[in-house]
Scaffold this motif. Structure first.
Motif, PDB file in Angstrom:
ATOM      1  N   ASP A 181      37.944  42.933  45.640  1.00 35.85           N
ATOM      2  CA  ASP A 181      38.131  43.958  46.668  1.00 35.85           C
ATOM      3  C   ASP A 181      37.210  45.147  46.467  1.00 35.85           C
ATOM      4  O   ASP A 181      36.803  45.801  47.432  1.00 35.85           O
ATOM      5  CB  ASP A 181      39.584  44.437  46.679  1.00 35.85           C
ATOM      6  N   ASN A 182      36.894  45.448  45.194  1.00 38.27           N
ATOM      7  CA  ASN A 182      36.057  46.608  44.915  1.00 38.27           C
ATOM      8  C   ASN A 182      35.403  46.442  43.557  1.00 38.27           C
ATOM      9  O   ASN A 182      35.681  45.489  42.806  1.00 38.27           O
ATOM     10  CB  ASN A 182      36.886  47.900  44.965  1.00 38.27           C
ATOM     11  N   GLY A 183      34.541  47.410  43.252  1.00 33.24           N
ATOM     12  CA  GLY A 183      33.821  47.357  41.994  1.00 33.24           C
ATOM     13  C   GLY A 183      34.720  47.544  40.788  1.00 33.24           C
ATOM     14  O   GLY A 183      34.460  46.990  39.711  1.00 33.24           O
ATOM     15  N   ALA A 184      35.788  48.337  40.938  1.00 36.34           N
ATOM     16  CA  ALA A 184      36.701  48.540  39.813  1.00 36.34           C
ATOM     17  C   ALA A 184      37.342  47.226  39.395  1.00 36.34           C
ATOM     18  O   ALA A 184      37.565  46.982  38.207  1.00 36.34           O
ATOM     19  CB  ALA A 184      37.772  49.562  40.202  1.00 36.34           C
ATOM     20  N   MET A 185      37.639  46.378  40.360  1.00 37.01           N
ATOM     21  CA  MET A 185      38.241  45.084  40.042  1.00 37.01           C
ATOM     22  C   MET A 185      37.255  44.206  39.279  1.00 37.01           C
ATOM     23  O   MET A 185      37.627  43.518  38.315  1.00 37.01           O
ATOM     24  CB  MET A 185      38.690  44.391  41.331  1.00 37.01           C
ATOM     25  N   ILE A 186      36.001  44.215  39.697  1.00 34.33           N
ATOM     26  CA  ILE A 186      34.982  43.441  38.976  1.00 34.33           C
ATOM     27  C   ILE A 186      34.852  43.950  37.551  1.00 34.33           C
ATOM     28  O   ILE A 186      34.780  43.172  36.582  1.00 34.33           O
ATOM     29  CB  ILE A 186      33.628  43.509  39.702  1.00 34.33           C
ATOM     30  N   ASN A 187      34.832  45.264  37.404  1.00 33.80           N
ATOM     31  CA  ASN A 187      34.684  45.845  36.079  1.00 33.80           C
ATOM     32  C   ASN A 187      35.881  45.499  35.188  1.00 33.80           C
ATOM     33  O   ASN A 187      35.725  45.231  33.986  1.00 33.80           O
ATOM     34  CB  ASN A 187      34.535  47.364  36.195  1.00 33.80           C
ATOM     35  N   ALA A 188      37.092  45.491  35.755  1.00 32.26           N
ATOM     36  CA  ALA A 188      38.278  45.147  34.973  1.00 32.26           C
ATOM     37  C   ALA A 188      38.211  43.699  34.499  1.00 32.26           C
ATOM     38  O   ALA A 188      38.549  43.387  33.351  1.00 32.26           O
ATOM     39  CB  ALA A 188      39.538  45.383  35.806  1.00 32.26           C
ATOM     40  N   ARG A 189      37.746  42.824  35.371  1.00 29.63           N
ATOM     41  CA  ARG A 189      37.611  41.421  34.973  1.00 29.63           C
ATOM     42  C   ARG A 189      36.539  41.264  33.910  1.00 29.63           C
ATOM     43  O   ARG A 189      36.675  40.450  32.986  1.00 29.63           O
ATOM     44  CB  ARG A 189      37.277  40.564  36.195  1.00 29.63           C
ATOM     45  N   LEU A 190      35.472  42.021  34.051  1.00 26.82           N
ATOM     46  CA  LEU A 190      34.403  41.973  33.055  1.00 26.82           C
ATOM     47  C   LEU A 190      34.928  42.377  31.683  1.00 26.82           C
ATOM     48  O   LEU A 190      34.669  41.700  30.678  1.00 26.82           O
ATOM     49  CB  LEU A 190      33.254  42.883  33.490  1.00 26.82           C
ATOM     50  N   GLU A 191      35.667  43.482  31.618  1.00 28.44           N
ATOM     51  CA  GLU A 191      36.191  43.943  30.330  1.00 28.44           C
ATOM     52  C   GLU A 191      37.150  42.916  29.735  1.00 28.44           C
ATOM     53  O   GLU A 191      37.154  42.678  28.527  1.00 28.44           O
ATOM     54  CB  GLU A 191      36.886  45.289  30.510  1.00 28.44           C
ATOM     55  N   GLU A 192      37.973  42.315  30.576  1.00 31.90           N
ATOM     56  CA  GLU A 192      38.918  41.311  30.084  1.00 31.90           C
ATOM     57  C   GLU A 192      38.194  40.094  29.524  1.00 31.90           C
ATOM     58  O   GLU A 192      38.562  39.552  28.475  1.00 31.90           O
ATOM     59  CB  GLU A 192      39.855  40.893  31.220  1.00 31.90           C
ATOM     60  N   ASP A 193      37.136  39.665  30.215  1.00 28.60           N
ATOM     61  CA  ASP A 193      36.416  38.480  29.763  1.00 28.60           C
ATOM     62  C   ASP A 193      35.546  38.768  28.546  1.00 28.60           C
ATOM     63  O   ASP A 193      35.237  37.845  27.775  1.00 28.60           O
ATOM     64  CB  ASP A 193      35.562  37.919  30.900  1.00 28.60           C
ATOM     65  N   GLN A 194      35.107  40.017  28.363  1.00 29.00           N
ATOM     66  CA  GLN A 194      34.403  40.363  27.139  1.00 29.00           C
ATOM     67  C   GLN A 194      35.306  40.103  25.931  1.00 29.00           C
ATOM     68  O   GLN A 194      34.889  39.487  24.949  1.00 29.00           O
ATOM     69  CB  GLN A 194      33.979  41.837  27.166  1.00 29.00           C
ATOM     70  N   LYS A 195      36.553  40.574  26.026  1.00 29.36           N
ATOM     71  CA  LYS A 195      37.498  40.350  24.929  1.00 29.36           C
ATOM     72  C   LYS A 195      37.786  38.868  24.752  1.00 29.36           C
ATOM     73  O   LYS A 195      37.896  38.374  23.635  1.00 29.36           O
ATOM     74  CB  LYS A 195      38.795  41.106  25.203  1.00 29.36           C
ATOM     75  N   LEU A 196      37.907  38.154  25.869  1.00 33.50           N
ATOM     76  CA  LEU A 196      38.195  36.727  25.800  1.00 33.50           C
ATOM     77  C   LEU A 196      37.090  35.985  25.071  1.00 33.50           C
ATOM     78  O   LEU A 196      37.357  35.155  24.186  1.00 33.50           O
ATOM     79  CB  LEU A 196      38.371  36.166  27.212  1.00 33.50           C
ATOM     80  N   LEU A 197      35.844  36.255  25.413  1.00 34.80           N
ATOM     81  CA  LEU A 197      34.731  35.542  24.794  1.00 34.80           C
ATOM     82  C   LEU A 197      34.632  35.865  23.308  1.00 34.80           C
ATOM     83  O   LEU A 197      34.329  34.985  22.489  1.00 34.80           O
ATOM     84  CB  LEU A 197      33.430  35.885  25.521  1.00 34.80           C
ATOM     85  N   VAL A 198      34.910  37.117  22.938  1.00 31.64           N
ATOM     86  CA  VAL A 198      34.923  37.471  21.515  1.00 31.64           C
ATOM     87  C   VAL A 198      36.014  36.686  20.789  1.00 31.64           C
ATOM     88  O   VAL A 198      35.803  36.169  19.686  1.00 31.64           O
ATOM     89  CB  VAL A 198      35.126  38.996  21.333  1.00 31.64           C
TER      90      VAL A 198
END
Length: 724
Positions: A181-198
């Motif tokens: 819906d917006n850039g904040a949502m993309i950024n939240a998913r990005l941060e979550e997946d950064q932790k996931l990949l680590v």
């Protein structure tokens, strides 16, 4: 390291940062730090406080208000606006603090609302349609730094599948299908997946892994998606260094080390480490240690050697043998002595948790318990050989003991048949069942009562005694039969399919039957009295009772019999049957069956029609009616024979809960004592299967090859279970 949902994780820390028992997360005071100078001294603070004359009389409120009015008049303010004194002045008349100085703007009256230029809001001109759809952003993502994705160099040697595959199964970006819906949502998913990949990299031994996220915007005039970039730096992969188990000695000495499969030099993979620890928790109870406790692992990482020293505390507990069985629970169904008959172990044997699981399943399989548990408890009583007795606590909760069951079927030549039963599984404890069963059909009716004792003196052995009455009116014969029978059996159940089974028993029956008399050229009735001692042995290597897909079965059945009615006759009936199943590929199974039967010792006419062999029907040769194959009388009614041969082949294909079967059956019945294996008749057909949790439901349609006059063009069979 903490893994995301669905991931396994390990706790590890660098050697130079190893925590100790005195580590604290709260800050502590440094005794060597320089003292902090105060902003002002105590003397300066006291001097700044205005002097107060404590001996002065306390003025009245009226005097204080009068003083406030006088001060307001001198300043031109209304005393009612604020008559509070300040904290730094006092009234000269009453010693109270003087009223504070307030902003003159506060004394001005408010502007009336109608003086403002306000445009009236017209709600009718504003609709949700004017807003239009909420703006949506499209994005794509990529992972860099992993050679498994970008193809630069060999694939990272990971366990449990490709890292990228694991990431995609849990990724928030992947789950979003490239829309937000917006850039904040993309950024939240990005941060979550950064932790996931680590977390994923850490679970594969890359404890120094870092993942940097960034967004790459499309060109200004482009309508392309936003590109989300996950830049991974796996770092070195840590391997197991020294492996140590902090435990008291066990027997055998290598019991723990054999159960722990990873070895020094192997990568530190979370799934393998946790699996090995779980294997220890399973292996020790299987080898005499029911009270083992596996503690929290400790892995110390050394960045210089890229290795982690592993320590696992284990408390094996006392080595134990099976002890007494103690029954607990309200209104227990079984006493300890009956439970001991069901158990596959005896007191004094080395404890094995697999036998406890087997006992628990056997108790539930009786159908008399809604809840049943078996729990070991230390007794402290020596059992010899360095073991202690482990008392077994059996907790029971009774379930419903009564059951109603019914099934229905249809076969050409056999008509419609419905069978039902009422069972009280514990009418005569323990496990003494009373069964009332009935049959209602177009060509067959019957009623019977039987008693069955399960686990009779021995696990999985049953004893049955029953009586029934039946009327049959088939093309081959009509009979009114009464029977008394008994049987002892060791058979497979849906829970425990046994490799070798057997049953033997007796039958006493009287039957009034109609048969064609060739000498008289007419149908005549005769009463037969038969005593039989049937028995059967079966070898079963198949993988299912109702729907086998591999293995084979071989069954031999023999029934010595004595008959009265046409003179005393002694003869024996025998059947040998074999079936086989072979999985060709996923979903495809080839199945085959062969059967040979013989009756020796008496002529066909001297054997009751209901005791002869017949061919045809859903469980015999499909394409023909029930009992339709074989010799016939002048009116084309089957008369049965003393021998038979049958064979069948099927191709079964299953897709989901449905299946299709193509088949060809063949066979023949002979009046001779030994089958001649000639004059075979064949039928071909197709069938459908609907698979349920209690077995497949079967619908077969078949037609005879080289159909003869009087034979049905199409035969239909409906039943439960495969044809064989």
């Amino acid at each position: 390291m903490l893994a995301s949902a669905g991931m396994l994780c390990l706790l590890a820390y660098p050697a130079q940062a190893q925590p100790t028992a005195t580590d604290q997360t709260r800050p502590t005071q440094n005794p060597d730090a320089a003292p902090v100078e105060p902003i002002i001294s105590d003397e300066e603070f006291d001097a700044s406080i205005p002097p107060i004359d404590e001996s002065a009389p306390l003025g009245s409120v009226q005097a204080w208000e009068a003083d406030a009015d006088r001060r307001a008049a001198s300043t031109g303010r209304d005393a009612s606006v604020s008559a509070e004194p300040t904290t730094t002045e006092q009234s000269e008349d009453n010693g109270l603090p003087a009223p504070p100085e307030l902003d003159k703007e506060l004394d001005r009256p408010l502007t009336p609302l109608n003086a403002f230029d306000v445009e009236t809001f017209d709600e009718s001109q504003y609709t949700e349609a004017d807003e239009g759809p909420a703006p949506s952003l499209r994005y794509s993502y990529k992972i860099e730094g992993l050679s498994a994705l970008d193809g630069a160099g060999p694939v990272l040697p990971v366990d449990g599948g490709d890292i990228v595959s694991q990431f995609k199964s849990l990724s928030a970006l992947e789950d979003g299908d490239g829309k937000a819906d917006n850039g904040a949502m993309i950024n939240a998913r990005l941060e979550e997946d950064q932790k996931l990949l680590v977390d994923i990299l850490s679970s594969q031994g890359f404890f120094d892994a870092t993942v940097r996220g960034s967004l790459e915007l499309p060109e200004q005039d482009s309508k392309g998606p936003i590109t989300v970039i996950l830049q991974a730096t796996p770092g070195p992969r840590y391997h197991l260094g020294e492996i140590r188990f902090d435990a008291t000695p066990v027997q055998p000495e290598d019991l723990i080390t054999r159960a722990f499969r990873p070895r020094s030099g192997d990568p530190i993979v979370a799934e393998r480490i946790l699996g090995a620890e779980a294997n220890i928790a399973v292996t020790l109870p299987e080898n005499g240690y029911p009270f083992v406790n596996v503690g929290q692992r400790d892995i110390v990482l050394d960045p210089e050697t890229e290795a982690g020293d592993y320590t696992l505390p284990i408390t094996p507990g006392p080595r134990s043998s099976f002890g007494d069985i103690v029954v607990e629970g309200e209104k227990p169904v079984f006493e300890a002595d009956h439970i001991q008959k069901i158990a596959r172990f005896r007191k004094g044997e080395l404890y094995d948790s697999r036998k406890i699981d087997d006992l628990r399943q056997a108790l539930i399989a009786t159908g008399l318990l809604s809840v049943g548990s078996v729990t070991p408890r230390p007794s402290g009583e020596p059992a010899g050989d360095g073991t202690d007795y482990a008392t077994l606590i059996v907790n029971q909760e009774a379930g419903p003991a009564r059951t109603l069951a019914a099934q229905a079927g249809y076969g050409t030549g056999q008509g419609v048949k419905v069978e039902g039963s009422w069972t009280h599984r514990n009418m005569f404890p323990p496990e003494g069942a009373l069964i009332v069963q009935g049959t209602a059909g177009t060509l067959e009716q019957g009623l019977g009562v039987s008693f069955r004792r399960s686990n009779a003196g021995k696990r999985d052995r049953s004893v049955e005694l029953g009586i029934d009455a039946r009327h049959s009116n088939f093309d081959a014969f009509e009979a009114f039969t009464g029977r008394l029978y008994g049987r002892i059996a060791y058979e497979s159940t849906p829970i425990w399919q046994k490799r070798l089974t057997y049953n033997f028993g007796f039958e006493l029956l009287g039957s009034n039957e109609q048969d064609y008399n060739f000498d008289a050229g007419e149908l005549r009735r005769r009463t037969y009295y038969v005593a039989a001692l049937p028995g059967q042995v079966t070898l079963d290597t198949s993988n299912s009772l109702l729907d086998p897909t591999r293995g084979f079965r071989i069954s031999a059945w023999l029934s010595p019999e004595a008959s009265l009615g046409s003179g005393a006759q002694t003869y024996a009936r025998a059947l040998l049957e074999g079936t086989g199943y072979y999985p060709v590929s996923d979903g495809f199974v080839l199945a085959g069956r062969a059967r040979v039967g013989m009756i020796g010792g008496a002529a066909r006419e001297q054997i009751a029609p209901s005791r002869r062999f017949y061919g045809g029907g859903g469980g015999s040769v499909r394409g023909f009616g029930y009992q339709e194959l074989g010799p016939k009388d002048p009116d084309a009614r089957p008369i049965g024979g003393r021998s038979l041969v049958e064979a069948a082949a099927e191709v079964r294909y299953r897709f989901g809960d449905y299946g299709i079967v193509g088949f060809i059956d063949g066979g023949q019945v002979y009046t001779s004592q030994v089958p001649r294996f000639d004059d075979w008749r064949f039928g071909v057909g197709i069938g459908g299967r609907f698979y349920t949790n209690f077995g497949p439901m079967r619908l077969d349609v078949a037609t005879p090859i080289n159909r003869q006059p009087g034979e049905s063009r199409i035969s239909v069979y409906v039943s439960i279970g495969q044809a064989f």
